[in-house]
Design an enzyme around this catalytic site. Structure first.
Site, mmCIF file in Angstrom:
data_model
loop_
_atom_site.group_PDB
_atom_site.id
_atom_site.type_symbol
_atom_site.label_atom_id
_atom_site.label_comp_id
_atom_site.label_asym_id
_atom_site.label_seq_id
_atom_site.Cartn_x
_atom_site.Cartn_y
_atom_site.Cartn_z
ATOM 1 N N ASP A 99 -4.085 11.186 -9.704
ATOM 2 C CA ASP A 99 -5.061 10.142 -10.014
ATOM 3 C C ASP A 99 -4.429 9.282 -11.093
ATOM 4 O OD1 ASP A 99 -7.082 8.496 -10.839
ATOM 5 O OD2 ASP A 99 -8.553 10.082 -11.155
ATOM 6 N N ASN A 126 3.158 0.560 -7.939
ATOM 7 C CA ASN A 126 2.571 -0.096 -6.772
ATOM 8 C C ASN A 126 1.081 0.206 -6.616
ATOM 9 O OD1 ASN A 126 2.625 -1.317 -3.971
ATOM 10 N ND2 ASN A 126 2.192 0.820 -3.443
ATOM 11 N N TYR A 193 -9.474 -8.301 -10.177
ATOM 12 C CA TYR A 193 -8.118 -8.121 -9.657
ATOM 13 C C TYR A 193 -7.135 -9.070 -10.353
ATOM 14 C CZ TYR A 193 -4.380 -7.258 -6.287
ATOM 15 O OH TYR A 193 -3.182 -6.915 -5.705
ATOM 16 N N LYS A 197 -4.032 -7.959 -12.866
ATOM 17 C CA LYS A 197 -2.642 -8.226 -12.504
ATOM 18 C C LYS A 197 -1.953 -9.140 -13.523
ATOM 19 C CE LYS A 197 -2.136 -5.707 -8.866
ATOM 20 N NZ LYS A 197 -1.152 -4.605 -8.855
ATOM 21 N N THR A 226 -2.375 -5.649 4.790
ATOM 22 C CA THR A 226 -2.750 -4.270 4.464
ATOM 23 C C THR A 226 -4.266 -4.202 4.405
ATOM 24 O OG1 THR A 226 -2.848 -4.536 2.052
ATOM 25 C CG2 THR A 226 -0.677 -4.066 3.010
#
Length: 303
Positions: A99, A126, A193, A197, A226
């Protein structure tokens, strides 16, 4: 978005004369110049998506001593490990269900790496989640914070433990951390997000300046199809996972052209690496590919 061409993000973010959406000769991980022989590579988020389809097979093709496969799902990680055993039987794998957002779990991961290999040479950050797609005023508070926490804290924890495990301050190492164009472009509804990032992009800048022995690069993968791709980006998702994996192997390379000038900087997978090297002096002199305020600052302008 529906009226934009499918190569919109490639062209709007273009920094090199040549661009790519699939693997090409300079980043072909099978070439001797990109060998990872004797190296230990840790890849987080290795059970699916760009991790399983891009980074893992590309680094395996570069022939490292071992690849440490990290994600939550033990079963999916084992499937990836089995694929490597078939395609690259000389590459050892270590499956460590983790985790990434839990300090104890990440500590256990690196304890296992230390016990088996002493330390790792390459870290690919990643692992990430991309769930929320709501304006700031409407988004669920806990879900927003959970996404921020996993993406930022997980990257921080893995990076910190990786650095601590290096035998000395002179030991060379490579870190590739996934960022995105949304780190500096504002897309409504994607605040968690995008901000997360941006944070990991800046984290690489800190790692680079604090650790001259480490080449730490923030890599934008382009738009790869994806499970994480939101509907509005699906038509643009024509970049191949092999492109991202090949760029990752090139950034982690030990021979050939210098990559250290990209440490602490933003790189997009679509950019041609030979063209990037050709702009090295310009990038260094003008402090390009780093976050900055778009303004002229300093008291001297008013004197």
């Amino acid at each position: 978005m529906e009226n934009l061409p499918t190569d919109h993000f490639v062209k709007s973010m273009q920094f090199t004369a040549r661009t790519h959406r699939d693997v090409y000769a300079a980043i072909d991980p099978t070439q001797a110049a990109l060998s990872q022989k004797g190296k230990v590579v840790i890849i987080t988020g290795a059970s699916q998506g760009i991790g399983a389809r891009g980074f893992v097979p590309s680094f395996a093709a570069a022939g490292p001593k071992a690849i440490v496969l990290v994600a939550r799902s033990a079963d999916k990680l084992q499937e990836v490990a089995d694929d490597i055993a078939k395609s690259h039987p000389n590459v050892e794998t270590l499956v460590v269900p983790t985790d990434i957002g839990d300090p104890a779990s990440v500590t256990t991961l690196f304890e296992k790496v230390k016990q088996k290999y002493g330390h790792a040479d390459v870290l690919v950050n990643n692992a990430a989640v991309f769930k929320e797609e709501q304006p700031v005023k409407d988004v669920d508070q806990q879900t927003w914070w959970d996404e921020m926490s996993i993406n930022i804290r997980g990257t921080f924890l893995a990076t910190q433990q990786f650095l601590k495990l290096l035998p000395s301050p002179e030991t060379p190492a490579k870190i590739i951390t996934l960022t995105t164009g949304a780190a500096y472009q504002v897309f409504p509804g994607l605040s968690a997000y995008g901000l997360s990032k941006l944070a990991v992009l800046e984290l690489m800048a800190y790692v680079a300046i604090e650790n001259p022995n480490v080449v730490a690069t923030a890599l934008h993968p382009g738009v790869v199809m994806t499970d994480m791709v939101k509907d509005m980006f699906r038509k643009f998702a024509l970049d191949k996972p092999e492109l991202v994996g090949g760029i990752g192997v090139w950034l982690a390379g030990w021979e050939g052209p210098d990559r250290s000038f990209l440490s602490g900087r933003f790189v997009a997978s679509n950019w041609d690496v030979e063209d990037l090297v050709g702009r090295k002096e310009e990038i260094l002199q003008k402090e390009l590919l780093k976050m900055d305020l778009n303004a002229k600052l300093g008291a001297e302008q008013f004197e």
